[in-house]
Scaffold this motif. Structure first.
Motif, PDB file in Angstrom:
ATOM      1  N   UNK A 140       0.821  -1.208   0.000  1.00  9.40           N
ATOM      2  CA  UNK A 140       0.000   0.000   0.000  1.00  9.40           C
ATOM      3  C   UNK A 140       0.853   1.255   0.000  1.00  9.40           C
ATOM      4  N   UNK A 141       0.214   2.398   0.150  1.00  7.68           N
ATOM      5  CA  UNK A 141       0.939   3.668   0.225  1.00  7.68           C
ATOM      6  C   UNK A 141       1.679   3.777   1.558  1.00  7.68           C
ATOM      7  N   UNK A 142       2.780   4.510   1.558  1.00  4.72           N
ATOM      8  CA  UNK A 142       3.562   4.701   2.778  1.00  4.72           C
ATOM      9  C   UNK A 142       2.674   5.193   3.913  1.00  4.72           C
ATOM     10  N   UNK A 143       1.848   6.203   3.641  1.00  7.52           N
ATOM     11  CA  UNK A 143       1.002   6.776   4.682  1.00  7.52           C
ATOM     12  C   UNK A 143       0.034   5.740   5.245  1.00  7.52           C
ATOM     13  N   UNK A 144      -0.606   4.974   4.360  1.00  6.85           N
ATOM     14  CA  UNK A 144      -1.563   3.968   4.812  1.00  6.85           C
ATOM     15  C   UNK A 144      -0.875   2.875   5.610  1.00  6.85           C
ATOM     16  N   UNK A 145       0.312   2.482   5.168  1.00  5.27           N
ATOM     17  CA  UNK A 145       1.003   1.405   5.841  1.00  5.27           C
ATOM     18  C   UNK A 145       1.464   1.820   7.233  1.00  5.27           C
ATOM     19  N   UNK A 146       1.918   3.055   7.381  1.00  2.00           N
ATOM     20  CA  UNK A 146       2.285   3.555   8.699  1.00  2.00           C
ATOM     21  C   UNK A 146       1.070   3.534   9.623  1.00  2.00           C
ATOM     22  N   UNK A 147      -0.094   3.853   9.066  1.00  2.00           N
ATOM     23  CA  UNK A 147      -1.324   3.790   9.851  1.00  2.00           C
ATOM     24  C   UNK A 147      -1.624   2.378  10.317  1.00  2.00           C
TER      25      UNK A 147
END
Length: 277
Positions: free
Chosen positions: A59-66
């Protein structure tokens, strides 16, 4: 069990494109900064050297950090760039390998075109540009263009839309010889399972790339007029895959150039510096 849970959460993320309620961008108020308790150097080292249950990322970096935040994993990964937050991530390490967090973070940085540094002011590992230097050198053939796509670098001639790619499959530690062989086999199968009919064991050959043994496969791709070749090897604690697809009409023109570039490939004796590695 944790690997299964991680896969289930990833599936949910893909369906829902969830993000955490906490921004990954390093924007904090003065009041919030007063509450920050930065990690000591000893604690940073401990975190970087911990081994994870899985090297999965997607997934996207932002989504994965979430997702990491929701799983109570160490989630303090941040960026100052919304562009970086939108960049995609892909799993690099095979599912049987438990990467150190530093190895995991390096792969994440490679894919997002960033470098990483701990920022004590916000208590975060910051993923920001510029990108890390490549861990290898190569002599690019005349007239060919280099395209950096994160953990994969494409080399394209003027007469064809695709030809040769170099994949960086991350760093590894503590592997014995059998595990290195398994790693090479696992990486190789990622390519040929997609692009070619199932090869026989006798189709693989041992060749030398940059002074080390590489597993080489040459075969016809699913598209019958295309020749598929791949070289997979492990050197200086890093795994690489070089692949080439050439249409029959361009074989005589392009394959000699590919051979010269593969012959010129050299893994840097000292990999790019990275926290904890």
């Amino acid at each position: 069990m944790k690997n299964r849970i991680l896969k289930n959460v990833i599936a949910i993320l893909l369906l829902c494109d969830l993000t955490s309620g906490t921004s990954i961008y390093a924007e904090e108020t003065k009041e919030e900064r007063k509450k920050v308790v930065p990690l000591t150097q000893e604690k940073q080292e401990k975190i970087l050297h911990e081994r994870l249950d899985s090297g999965s990322m997607i997934g996207r970096f932002e989504s994965f950090v979430g997702m990491l935040y929701a799983m109570q994993e160490y989630y303090k990964f941040c960026t100052n760039s919304k562009e970086v937050g939108d960049r995609p991530l892909h799993t690099v390490h095979p599912d049987w390998y438990k990467p150190m967090r530093a190895e995991y973070m390096e792969t994440m940085a490679r894919q997002t075109g960033t470098h990483v540094k701990y920022d004590p002011k916000v208590d975060c590992w910051m993923f920001d540009e510029p990108e890390m230097p490549l861990p290898y050198t190569i002599e690019i053939a005349d007239g060919w263009k280099e395209h950096n796509r994160g953990f994969e670098i494409g080399y394209v001639p003027s007469i064809a839309p695709v030809d040769m790619d170099i994949y960086m499959f991350g760093r590894y530690s503590g592997l014995d010889e059998k595990q290195k062989e398994k790693l090479i086999d696992d990486i190789g199968s990622r390519f040929y399972k997609v692009f070619v009919q199932a090869p026989k064991k006798s189709d693989f050959k041992d060749v030398m790339v940059d002074g080390c043994q590489a597993k080489f496969l040459e075969t016809t791709a699913k598209r019958k007029d295309v020749k598929w070749r791949q070289w997979v090897f492990f050197k200086n604690g890093q795994a690489f895959g070089i692949v080439s697809s050439i249409a029959a009409e361009n074989e005589d023109k392009l394959y000699p150039a590919v051979q010269k570039m593969v012959a010129s490939f050299h893994v840097k004796e000292k990999p790019p510096e990275f926290p904890g590695l």
